[in-house]
Motif scaffolding. Structure first.
Motif, PDB file in Angstrom:
ATOM      1  N   ILE A  59       7.313   5.567   0.749  1.00 24.28           N
ATOM      2  CA  ILE A  59       7.552   6.137  -0.572  1.00 24.28           C
ATOM      3  C   ILE A  59       8.797   5.485  -1.159  1.00 24.28           C
ATOM      4  CG2 ILE A  59       8.074   8.227  -1.874  1.00 24.28           C
ATOM      5  CD1 ILE A  59       6.641   9.832   0.287  1.00 24.28           C
ATOM      6  N   VAL A  60       8.641   4.888  -2.339  1.00 18.10           N
ATOM      7  CA  VAL A  60       9.768   4.278  -3.039  1.00 18.10           C
ATOM      8  C   VAL A  60      10.089   5.141  -4.255  1.00 18.10           C
ATOM      9  CG1 VAL A  60      10.614   2.255  -4.266  1.00 18.10           C
ATOM     10  CG2 VAL A  60       9.144   1.975  -2.271  1.00 18.10           C
ATOM     11  N   ILE A  61      11.319   5.642  -4.323  1.00 14.71           N
ATOM     12  CA  ILE A  61      11.768   6.462  -5.446  1.00 14.71           C
ATOM     13  C   ILE A  61      12.559   5.573  -6.397  1.00 14.71           C
ATOM     14  CG2 ILE A  61      13.132   8.469  -6.117  1.00 14.71           C
ATOM     15  CD1 ILE A  61      12.729   9.406  -3.151  1.00 14.71           C
ATOM     16  N   ASP A  68       0.826  -1.205   0.000  1.00 13.18           N
ATOM     17  CA  ASP A  68       0.000   0.000   0.000  1.00 13.18           C
ATOM     18  C   ASP A  68       0.864   1.260   0.000  1.00 13.18           C
ATOM     19  OD1 ASP A  68      -2.583   1.035  -0.117  1.00 13.18           O
ATOM     20  OD2 ASP A  68      -2.611   1.473   2.024  1.00 13.18           O
ATOM     21  N   HIS A  69       1.996   1.232  -0.682  1.00 12.51           N
ATOM     22  CA  HIS A  69       2.935   2.342  -0.673  1.00 12.51           C
ATOM     23  C   HIS A  69       2.798   3.173  -1.957  1.00 12.51           C
ATOM     24  CE1 HIS A  69       4.802  -1.144  -2.553  1.00 12.51           C
ATOM     25  NE2 HIS A  69       5.588  -0.333  -3.235  1.00 12.51           N
ATOM     26  N   ILE A  70       3.601   4.214  -2.052  1.00 12.90           N
ATOM     27  CA  ILE A  70       3.602   5.105  -3.212  1.00 12.90           C
ATOM     28  C   ILE A  70       4.933   4.943  -3.944  1.00 12.90           C
ATOM     29  CG2 ILE A  70       3.472   7.497  -3.992  1.00 12.90           C
ATOM     30  CD1 ILE A  70       1.894   8.140  -1.472  1.00 12.90           C
ATOM     31  N   VAL A  71       4.860   4.783  -5.247  1.00 14.10           N
ATOM     32  CA  VAL A  71       6.065   4.660  -6.067  1.00 14.10           C
ATOM     33  C   VAL A  71       6.210   5.935  -6.903  1.00 14.10           C
ATOM     34  CG1 VAL A  71       7.227   3.366  -7.891  1.00 14.10           C
ATOM     35  CG2 VAL A  71       5.892   2.151  -6.162  1.00 14.10           C
ATOM     36  N   ILE A  72       7.349   6.613  -6.752  1.00 11.75           N
ATOM     37  CA  ILE A  72       7.663   7.804  -7.550  1.00 11.75           C
ATOM     38  C   ILE A  72       8.700   7.418  -8.590  1.00 11.75           C
ATOM     39  CG2 ILE A  72       8.592  10.135  -7.517  1.00 11.75           C
ATOM     40  CD1 ILE A  72       7.586  10.479  -4.713  1.00 11.75           C
ATOM     41  N   CYS A  73       8.348   7.562  -9.860  1.00 13.71           N
ATOM     42  CA  CYS A  73       9.245   7.215 -10.954  1.00 13.71           C
ATOM     43  C   CYS A  73       9.880   8.487 -11.508  1.00 13.71           C
ATOM     44  CB  CYS A  73       8.479   6.493 -12.059  1.00 13.71           C
ATOM     45  SG  CYS A  73       7.738   4.932 -11.546  1.00 13.71           S
ATOM     46  N   GLY A  74      11.205   8.526 -11.514  1.00  9.49           N
ATOM     47  CA  GLY A  74      11.906   9.691 -12.036  1.00  9.49           C
ATOM     48  C   GLY A  74      12.303  10.662 -10.938  1.00  9.49           C
ATOM     49  N   TRP A  75      13.179  11.582 -11.305  1.00  7.81           N
ATOM     50  CA  TRP A  75      13.695  12.537 -10.322  1.00  7.81           C
ATOM     51  C   TRP A  75      14.072  13.844 -11.017  1.00  7.81           C
ATOM     52  CZ3 TRP A  75      13.812  12.313  -5.115  1.00  7.81           C
ATOM     53  CH2 TRP A  75      14.530  13.314  -4.453  1.00  7.81           C
ATOM     54  N   ASP A  76      13.724  14.959 -10.373  1.00  9.50           N
ATOM     55  CA  ASP A  76      14.239  16.272 -10.742  1.00  9.50           C
ATOM     56  C   ASP A  76      14.220  17.143  -9.495  1.00  9.50           C
ATOM     57  OD1 ASP A  76      11.647  17.128 -10.380  1.00  9.50           O
ATOM     58  OD2 ASP A  76      11.256  17.556 -12.484  1.00  9.50           O
ATOM     59  N   ARG A  77      14.507  18.417  -9.650  1.00 10.10           N
ATOM     60  CA  ARG A  77      14.654  19.291  -8.492  1.00 10.10           C
ATOM     61  C   ARG A  77      13.343  19.495  -7.735  1.00 10.10           C
ATOM     62  NH1 ARG A  77      12.797  24.302  -9.995  1.00 10.10           N
ATOM     63  NH2 ARG A  77      12.546  24.662 -12.246  1.00 10.10           N
ATOM     64  N   ARG A  78      12.203  19.159  -8.353  1.00 10.45           N
ATOM     65  CA  ARG A  78      10.917  19.315  -7.668  1.00 10.45           C
ATOM     66  C   ARG A  78      10.542  18.109  -6.822  1.00 10.45           C
ATOM     67  NH1 ARG A  78       7.500  19.630 -12.751  1.00 10.45           N
ATOM     68  NH2 ARG A  78       9.040  18.014 -13.197  1.00 10.45           N
ATOM     69  N   LEU A 102      15.467   3.196  -5.002  1.00  6.08           N
ATOM     70  CA  LEU A 102      15.810   2.039  -5.823  1.00  6.08           C
ATOM     71  C   LEU A 102      16.483   2.550  -7.090  1.00  6.08           C
ATOM     72  CD1 LEU A 102      15.723  -0.984  -6.382  1.00  6.08           C
ATOM     73  CD2 LEU A 102      13.449  -0.673  -7.364  1.00  6.08           C
ATOM     74  N   ASN A 103      17.754   2.236  -7.242  1.00  8.60           N
ATOM     75  CA  ASN A 103      18.523   2.681  -8.397  1.00  8.60           C
ATOM     76  C   ASN A 103      18.211   1.776  -9.574  1.00  8.60           C
ATOM     77  OD1 ASN A 103      20.350   3.718 -10.183  1.00  8.60           O
ATOM     78  ND2 ASN A 103      22.170   2.965  -9.122  1.00  8.60           N
TER      79      ASN A 103
END
Length: 487
Positions: A278-280, A249-259, A303-304
């Motif tokens: 939260i999994v990045i 029941d977690h949130i996955v964030i795909c991608g990365w930038d300064r925001r 997660l790289n």
């Protein structure tokens, strides 16, 4: 294709699993709450003291019985806590692999068997759990490492004092006193050699050797930790595959930038989302600096990997996730068209792996929105367009930027909330709903209506006579989620 799972079947299966996942998630959040961990710390310390007193004896029958009963009662509490914790794990083998020592240390040992008295010292090993809890509370720097080192040293000293008193007191009357044995262990560890001469029993000599070697190890670890503290400003956030596989029941964030740091802060400030992990997923060796005073480090994972690949998303637990956020990834030297293509590919993969997930995605070019809608993405944002419209609105209506900024942020002031339509408002008009919610300090601005499947239609500021129906959700502006009980 015969035997192939259909989309409807997958959604039904996911919906059937959701209640169990939510229950396990709620129990897991309680077991990680500070007050619960505080109770564990107190019980661990009390249990360890009782174990040392019980092993060394010296009490009359009445107090000895009370000590044994108290120790067994606390062991029962720990066994119950471990049983509940086992239930929250999807893979029982991982639970036993992580907590087998705690289970062994919590087992009650029968009285009347002199040979088993030494086994009661296993209860002291529960102090290792204390070190784990303290390390979790001090994740902002080296405090957790020092806490774990302190607890480990305390365990060695207590075991040394208890075992020396148990075996040496027959030949060395000074060890009849638990206090003497305790300070003998402390000074033997510090000095690197046994105090007051060599012990007379083989067990005592082995314990003095362990204490001397432990003292050397402690000195080396403290020296190394102090050197690392002087040179290391940021600690790399490590993600263990075992932890990742247990997320639900977690949130996955795909991608990365300064925001992205602001996105994480907003999610953890939200009352609805702050307890979710939260999994990045991004091509980053380590997590860039975040405001750890605001962000809970325990709930953020990195997660790289390439988020467009199915195996990477599987490792992030996308099948068990509740929400996915796909940002326009700027970690590589790619064109805007390539970034949108990666967003579309990731959305298609995510929806294929988890039909029940809620997905929102960012595009750089609005022309590609149709592809995301066909993939099943619920919300699509073109941030560059929003920025342009905000600039023009600021020029037309001066001061409106502060209103928009407050409404879009959950960290202060008013914000948007979605609330289920109360049964008393079914069949009523939009105007009546507005009037009913105003005394609750909530302004109704829109109605969300299900249109079948995952599709929903939003009616912003509908006509006053617009009729509400079962399944609708109201969108309101308020400082806190309004309580519609008894409306």
């Amino acid at each position: 294709m015969p035997g192939a799972p259909t989309r409807a079947g997958s959604e039904t299966t996911a919906a059937a699993r959701r209640p169990g996942m939510e229950r396990r998630g709620r129990v897991r959040r309680v077991m990680h709450a500070p007050w619960f961990e505080g109770v564990l710390v107190v019980l661990i310390v009390v249990s360890s003291i009782l174990a040392v007193v019980e092993v060394n004896g010296g009490l009359s029958s009445g107090p000895a019985l009370l000590v044994r009963i108290a120790g067994d009662a606390i062991s029962g509490i720990f066994l119950g806590e471990l049983a509940v914790r086992c239930w929250t794990y999807r893979l029982r083998s991982r639970f036993f692999g992580r907590y087998w020592l705690d289970i062994l240390a919590s087992l009650p040992f029968p009285s009347g068997f002199e040979a088993l008295r030494i086994l009661r010292l296993l209860r002291v090993l529960r102090l290792l759990r204390l070190g784990t809890l303290l390390r979790r509370r001090f994740t902002g720097g080296s405090g957790g490492d020092f806490a774990l080192l302190l607890v480990t040293t305390l365990i060695v000293v207590l075991l040394g004092a208890s075992i020396s008193a148990l075996f040496e007191h027959k030949l060395n009357r000074e060890h009849d006193s638990l206090g003497y044995s305790f300070w003998w262990s402390v000074f033997s560890m510090i000095a690197g050699e046994p105090m007051d001469g060599v012990p007379r029993t083989l067990t005592g000599r082995l314990i003095s050797l362990v204490l001397a070697m432990s003292g050397l190890c402690v000195f080396a670890v403290v020296t190394g930790a102090a050197a690392a503290l002087m040179t290391q400003r940021l600690r790399r956030l490590e993600v263990h595959s075992m932890d990742m596989e247990e997320l639900e029941d977690h949130i996955v964030i795909c991608g990365w930038d300064r925001r992205a740091p602001l996105v994480i802060e907003e999610l953890q400030h939200s009352t609805e989302e702050k307890e979710r992990a939260i999994v990045i997923v991004a091509e980053l060796e380590e997590l860039p600096p975040l405001n750890w005073k605001i962000v809970n480090r325990d709930r953020v994972y990195l997660l790289n990997g390439d988020f467009t690949k199915a195996e990477t998303l599987e490792r992030a637990g996308i099948r068990r996730a509740s929400k996915a956020i796909i940002m326009s990834d700027k970690t590589g030297n790619r064109s805007d068209q390539d970034r949108d293509a990666r967003t579309i590919l990731a959305a298609l993969t995510i929806e294929k792996l988890n039909h029940g997930i809620y997905t929102c995605a960012e595009l750089l070019n609005r022309e590609h929105e149709a592809h995301l809608r066909m993939a099943g993405v619920e919300d699509v944002a073109c941030v560059s367009e929003y920025g342009a419209t905000m600039m023009s609105s600021m020029a037309i209506h001066s001061g409106i930027s502060s209103i928009i900024g407050e409404l879009l942020s959950v960290q202060y002031g008013n914000e948007f909330f979605k609330v289920d339509l109360p049964a008393s408002l079914e069949g009523k008009s939009f105007r009546e709903a507005m009037e009913r919610l105003i005394p609750r300090n909530a302004i109704t601005i829109a109605v969300e209506r299900p249109m079948g499947g995952k599709r929903r239609e939003m009616a912003l500021n509908p006509e006053p006579a617009f009729l509400l129906q079962r399944g609708d959700r109201l969108v309101v502006i308020a400082r806190a989620r309004p309580d519609l009980t008894g409306i």
